[in-house]
Design a protein around this motif. Structure first.
Motif, PDB file in Angstrom:
ATOM      1  N   GLY A 210      -9.987   0.990  -8.673  1.00  9.33           N
ATOM      2  CA  GLY A 210      -9.647   2.390  -8.113  1.00  9.33           C
ATOM      3  C   GLY A 210      -8.713   2.574  -7.019  1.00  9.33           C
ATOM      4  O   GLY A 210      -8.284   3.417  -6.703  1.00  9.33           O
ATOM      5  N   TYR A 211      -7.880   1.581  -6.697  1.00  2.19           N
ATOM      6  CA  TYR A 211      -6.657   1.384  -5.942  1.00  2.19           C
ATOM      7  C   TYR A 211      -5.546   0.801  -6.757  1.00  2.19           C
ATOM      8  O   TYR A 211      -5.878   0.077  -7.661  1.00  2.19           O
ATOM      9  CB  TYR A 211      -6.938   0.102  -4.737  1.00  2.19           C
TER      10      TYR A 211
ATOM     11  N   ALA B 247     -10.130   2.718 -12.055  1.00  6.95           N
ATOM     12  CA  ALA B 247     -11.553   3.146 -11.123  1.00  6.95           C
ATOM     13  C   ALA B 247     -12.919   2.743 -12.257  1.00  6.95           C
ATOM     14  O   ALA B 247     -12.685   2.900 -13.276  1.00  6.95           O
ATOM     15  CB  ALA B 247     -11.730   4.431 -10.647  1.00  6.95           C
TER      16      ALA B 247
ATOM     17  N   ASN C  57      -5.071   7.603  -6.794  1.00  3.13           N
ATOM     18  CA  ASN C  57      -6.032   6.684  -6.112  1.00  3.13           C
ATOM     19  C   ASN C  57      -7.101   7.206  -5.218  1.00  3.13           C
ATOM     20  O   ASN C  57      -8.010   6.663  -4.885  1.00  3.13           O
ATOM     21  CB  ASN C  57      -5.373   5.688  -5.471  1.00  3.13           C
TER      22      ASN C  57
ATOM     23  N   GLN D 225     -10.805   8.007  -5.739  1.00  5.44           N
ATOM     24  CA  GLN D 225     -11.448   6.973  -5.991  1.00  5.44           C
ATOM     25  C   GLN D 225     -11.490   5.870  -4.923  1.00  5.44           C
ATOM     26  O   GLN D 225     -12.669   5.073  -4.821  1.00  5.44           O
ATOM     27  CB  GLN D 225     -10.780   5.986  -7.329  1.00  5.44           C
ATOM     28  N   SER D 226     -10.545   5.597  -4.238  1.00  3.10           N
ATOM     29  CA  SER D 226     -10.483   4.824  -3.121  1.00  3.10           C
ATOM     30  C   SER D 226     -11.567   4.899  -1.916  1.00  3.10           C
ATOM     31  O   SER D 226     -12.198   4.144  -1.215  1.00  3.10           O
ATOM     32  CB  SER D 226      -9.079   4.495  -2.553  1.00  3.10           C
TER      33      SER D 226
ATOM     34  N   TYR E  25     -15.305   4.408  -2.317  1.00  2.00           N
ATOM     35  CA  TYR E  25     -15.614   2.709  -1.955  1.00  2.00           C
ATOM     36  C   TYR E  25     -16.394   2.734  -0.608  1.00  2.00           C
ATOM     37  O   TYR E  25     -17.351   1.961  -0.529  1.00  2.00           O
ATOM     38  CB  TYR E  25     -14.293   2.072  -1.778  1.00  2.00           C
TER      39      TYR E  25
END
Length: 471
Positions: free
Chosen positions: A192-193, A198, A370, A373-374, A377
């Motif tokens: 995801g990064y 992701a 990103n 998605q990041s 986390y």
């Protein structure tokens, strides 16, 4: 300290201890031995390791510039606020937008990013991107595999200054690091990064990442034993690697402590605030204040609550606006580098970094989309009590901690750190903040070598770090 301050500390410490006791009474967390985060039904991974090069299209670069040109800025700076206490101030925002639009050269950054060998492979259904940088052939007697794990809002670009120091220290750091030792660096992008895919399903958390990174190093690259190093989320990831796979690590090295709270640690923080000279051996902590630590984290953690609850909502807006994304990310490189920078007109952003470096971090988020998605986390971590409990459980593997003076809040005293992990190596760095590898790569590299001398195979001699005091 006043009565109110002492009571606040007591309440916080007691609440943390009760919470910990309640969670510790549960059955031990059984972490999953496997997972699948690809699309659809589980399929067998393609274990091929493929060379990778970054190549952003001209159309994407033009689209970024178009969005920067048409960005809507509808506010005025408060007349009596000229710093970063309200967030990214307008004058600095306009300066960074102008630089990103007219002077920043992505192609130059892209060439720098492509200078290190990088690859992709599929693990648990997702494509994992990683840097794999080896020392010059036959130059070093001892070569130790080293996993570097990044955090948020960073990416593997944070390691571009420190990697040459680790892989070829004789050329870069002589004589502070011995020429007989070097590291083989493996630096993956968290799924995801960066350029890692992701997850397509929930559950890709810090335990799953630890499992994926271990599979990369051991099963794909063939290293049965290695050192793992990280800060921010990276410290949680490498800590979990040490908990899950102690047989595969020489040791775990961190530049930020992932403190989830425990009874003994909270009591030490409380007692150390009231009578620090009786609790902490090092005079560095004579003025330690749990209240200061707590309040500073509260000031700087609003983003965390949003990302830990509804990341997909704020992520939509940030992914659609490069200027909003830039302000959201780069502001963290102000206060997280030094809390005092919050009071400066430019946020102190250029005290440790260049505009090019900061905009490269942001550009990686922009071109790879990103940010949403990041941010998930955080949701993955805070929505699962089992993940929190496991990530905060005692780490038995040999652990090194290089403590920068300007990390979020205050330094964690070694007596407290030792309630969380088997800390066999503790160094008080003399400079640096949360983004230690990006800010002060030389002292951090020296400390990693010193730690390796204690835990790695026979033949790894100790180095003499010039900066920092080892405890």
């Amino acid at each position: 300290m006043g009565l109110k301050g002492a009571l606040l500390i007591l309440v916080v410490a007691t609440a943390g201890s009760v919470f910990y006791l309640q969670s510790s009474n549960k059955q031990p967390y059984e972490w999953p031995r496997n997972g699948y985060f690809g699309p659809g039904h589980p399929k067998q991974d393609d274990t091929t390791i493929r060379p990778f090069k970054i190549n952003v299209s001209e159309e994407e670069i033009k689209e970024l510039k178009r969005r920067l040109q048409t960005a809507r800025i509808g506010h005025e700076q408060l007349e009596n606020v000229s710093d970063f206490t309200f967030g990214f101030n307008k004058k600095t925002l306009l300066q960074f937008r102008d630089y990103w639009l007219n002077k920043y050269d992505w192609r130059k950054a892209e060439a720098q990013l492509n200078a290190f060998p990088q690859f992709t492979t599929q693990i648990e259904g997702v494509k994992v991107h990683f840097l794999h940088v080896k020392p010059p052939a036959n130059k070093y007697k001892t070569v130790i595999p080293l996993l570097l794990a990044h955090g948020w809002p960073g990416n593997v670009y944070e390691f571009y200054k420190i990697i040459p120091l680790l892989t070829d220290p004789n050329n870069k750091l002589k004589p502070t690091i011995p020429s007989t030792v070097a590291f083989e660096v493996i630096a993956p992008s968290i799924p995801g990064y960066g350029w890692s895919e992701a997850g397509h399903k929930s559950g890709l958390n810090q335990i799953a990442t630890a499992r994926i990174f271990k599979k990369l190093v051991v099963e794909r690259l063939g290293h049965d034993k290695f050192i793992a190093q990280g800060g921010d989320w990276g410290s949680a990831i490498v800590g979990n690697i040490g908990r899950m796979y102690p047989e595969h690590v020489y040791g775990i090295h961190m530049n930020s402590v992932f403190f989830m709270g425990n009874v003994k640690g909270n009591l030490l923080l409380l007692a150390g605030t009231i009578v620090p000279k009786l609790v902490y051996a090092n005079r560095e902590f004579d003025n330690f204040s749990f209240k200061t630590l707590f309040l500073e984290i509260i000031k700087e953690s609003g983003y965390m609550h949003i990302q830990a609850t509804k990341p997909d909502t704020i992520g939509v807006g940030l992914n659609d606006s490069p200027l909003g994304l830039m302000a959201y990310i780069i502001e963290k490189f102000s206060t997280w580098t030094n809390a005092g920078y919050r009071n400066l007109p430019d946020g102190g952003l250029l005290n440790r970094f260049t505009q090019d470096e900061l905009l490269t971090i942001v550009s990686i988020y922009w071109f790879n989309q990103n940010i949403l998605q990041s941010q998930r986390y955080y949701r993955e971590f805070f929505a699962d009590q089992g993940v929190q409990d496991f990530s905060g459980s005692y780490l038995k593997a040999p652990t090194g901690y290089a403590s920068p003076p300007h990390d979020l809040g205050e330094r964690i005293p070694p007596e407290v750190a030792k309630t969380m992990a088997n800390v066999t190596h503790f160094t008080l760095l003399q400079e640096g903040g949360h983004f230690t590898a990006f800010e002060v790569p030389v002292p951090l590299a020296n400390d990693i070598f010193n730690f390796a001398a204690k835990v790695a195979p026979v033949g790894v001699p100790p180095s003499k770090a010039k900066k920092g005091s080892e405890l």
